[in-house]
Write an enzyme that holds these catalytic residues in place. Structure first.
Site, PDB file in Angstrom:
ATOM      1  N   CYS A   1       0.879  -1.169   0.000  1.00  0.00           N
ATOM      2  CA  CYS A   1       0.000   0.000   0.000  1.00  0.00           C
ATOM      3  C   CYS A   1       0.915   1.217   0.000  1.00  0.00           C
ATOM      4  CB  CYS A   1      -0.901  -0.007   1.236  1.00  0.00           C
ATOM      5  SG  CYS A   1      -1.899   1.493   1.394  1.00  0.00           S
TER       6      CYS A   1
ATOM      7  N   CYS B   1      -2.888   0.405   6.835  1.00  0.00           N
ATOM      8  CA  CYS B   1      -1.780  -0.434   6.371  1.00  0.00           C
ATOM      9  C   CYS B   1      -0.445  -0.075   7.024  1.00  0.00           C
ATOM     10  CB  CYS B   1      -1.648  -0.335   4.862  1.00  0.00           C
ATOM     11  SG  CYS B   1      -3.168  -0.774   4.004  1.00  0.00           S
TER      12      CYS B   1
ATOM     13  N   GLU C   1      -1.096  -3.881  -4.927  1.00  0.00           N
ATOM     14  CA  GLU C   1      -1.614  -2.613  -4.412  1.00  0.00           C
ATOM     15  C   GLU C   1      -3.143  -2.541  -4.540  1.00  0.00           C
ATOM     16  OE1 GLU C   1       0.444   0.369  -3.522  1.00  0.00           O
ATOM     17  OE2 GLU C   1      -1.533   1.079  -2.924  1.00  0.00           O
ATOM     18  N   GLY C   2      -3.782  -1.934  -3.569  1.00  0.00           N
ATOM     19  CA  GLY C   2      -5.215  -1.656  -3.688  1.00  0.00           C
ATOM     20  C   GLY C   2      -6.064  -2.907  -3.838  1.00  0.00           C
ATOM     21  N   ARG C   3      -5.815  -3.900  -2.959  1.00  0.00           N
ATOM     22  CA  ARG C   3      -6.519  -5.182  -3.073  1.00  0.00           C
ATOM     23  C   ARG C   3      -6.346  -5.802  -4.454  1.00  0.00           C
ATOM     24  NH1 ARG C   3     -10.431  -2.791   0.358  1.00  0.00           N
ATOM     25  NH2 ARG C   3     -10.144  -3.699   2.398  1.00  0.00           N
TER      26      ARG C   3
ATOM     27  N   ASP D   1     -12.284  -7.903  -4.006  1.00  0.00           N
ATOM     28  CA  ASP D   1     -10.939  -8.134  -3.494  1.00  0.00           C
ATOM     29  C   ASP D   1     -10.241  -9.079  -4.455  1.00  0.00           C
ATOM     30  OD1 ASP D   1      -8.635  -8.786  -2.093  1.00  0.00           O
ATOM     31  OD2 ASP D   1      -9.664  -8.819  -0.149  1.00  0.00           O
TER      32      ASP D   1
ATOM     33  N   ARG E   1      -6.957  -9.868  -4.361  1.00  0.00           N
ATOM     34  CA  ARG E   1      -5.677 -10.349  -3.865  1.00  0.00           C
ATOM     35  C   ARG E   1      -5.579 -11.863  -4.016  1.00  0.00           C
ATOM     36  NH1 ARG E   1      -5.620  -7.218   1.786  1.00  0.00           N
ATOM     37  NH2 ARG E   1      -7.783  -7.884   1.643  1.00  0.00           N
TER      38      ARG E   1
HETATM   39 ZN   LIG Z   1      -3.563   0.918   2.740  1.00  0.00          ZN
END
Ligand SMILES: [Zn+2]
Length: 214
Positions: free
Chosen positions: A69, A82, A106-108, A140, A142
């Site tokens: 993040c 984060c 980054e950013g999920r 999400d 990730r």
């Molecule tokens: Zn964050």
């Protein structure tokens, strides 16, 4: 029932002294890898005694998969938690021995620019998950495949996972990582991230009764 995991290997390891803005300092052994499935430059930080030889060494290493993040980790953005979570994780892992896996998602997983697009939508009233969906992404995105690959390359056996997110533990389990325990992190509340944390807490899979720190 684990999916077959493509093998990764350690490329380079190097010792780096760390010092955070609050003065906390420790030493990390950084690992880079060849063969990670998405070709991104993910890092593993070995912290504390991971050899199992020292008196304080954990038999089962404590592992934090931390998704990058930039705004929170580097610039101290108050829109998420984060930065404080990363700072807490480094110290807690160094205390008992284990690994921080710094994942470049980054950013999920939607990327930095899209994350900031999502912030703009949140300023218009959507929550963090709704904003990602409005941008055509999953809530999400990730993926912890590279985390499992890194652990295998490091020769790590069973782990304790430092996270409040059961999805991480479940994904790692599906990838063949044996997780003996999920250890909760603190929750770091600030005026600017209250809505973000409320959205996280209200999602089904997330524990709502987490201890509040600060
Ligand atoms: Zn964050």
């Amino acid at each position: 029932m684990s999916e077959s995991l493509p093998a990764a290997t350690v490329r380079t390891q190097v010792t780096v002294p760390l010092r955070f803005s609050d003065g906390y300092a420790t030493t990390a052994r950084l690992f880079t890898f060849d063969g990670l499935v998405d070709g991104r430059e993910h890092l593993a930080f070995a912290l504390g005694d991971v050899t199992g030889a020292g008196e304080r060494a954990a038999r089962v290493p404590l592992v934090r998969p931390h998704s990058e993040c930039l705004t929170g980790d580097v610039f101290g953005s108050q829109r998420c938690d984060c930065g404080p979570q990363l700072r807490e994780a480094v110290q807690r892992i160094a205390d008992v021995g284990g690994y921080l896996l710094y994942l470049r998602q980054e950013g999920r997983g939607i990327g930095l620019y899209a994350k900031l697009d999502a912030y703009a939508l949140q300023d218009a009233g959507l929550d963090t998950y709704e904003a990602n969906v409005a941008l055509g992404h999953d809530e999400d995105e990730r993926d912890y495949t590279v985390a499992a690959q890194m652990l295998a390359a490091l020769g790590v056996g069973p782990i304790a996972v430092l996270s409040n997110n059961p999805e991480k533990t479940e994904q790692l389990g599906r990838l063949g990582v044996r997780v003996t325990e999920q250890v909760p992190t603190g929750v770091f509340l600030s005026p600017a991230n209250a809505d973000y944390l409320a959205a996280k807490a209200s999602r089904a899979a997330r524990a709502a009764d987490l201890p509040f720190v600060r």
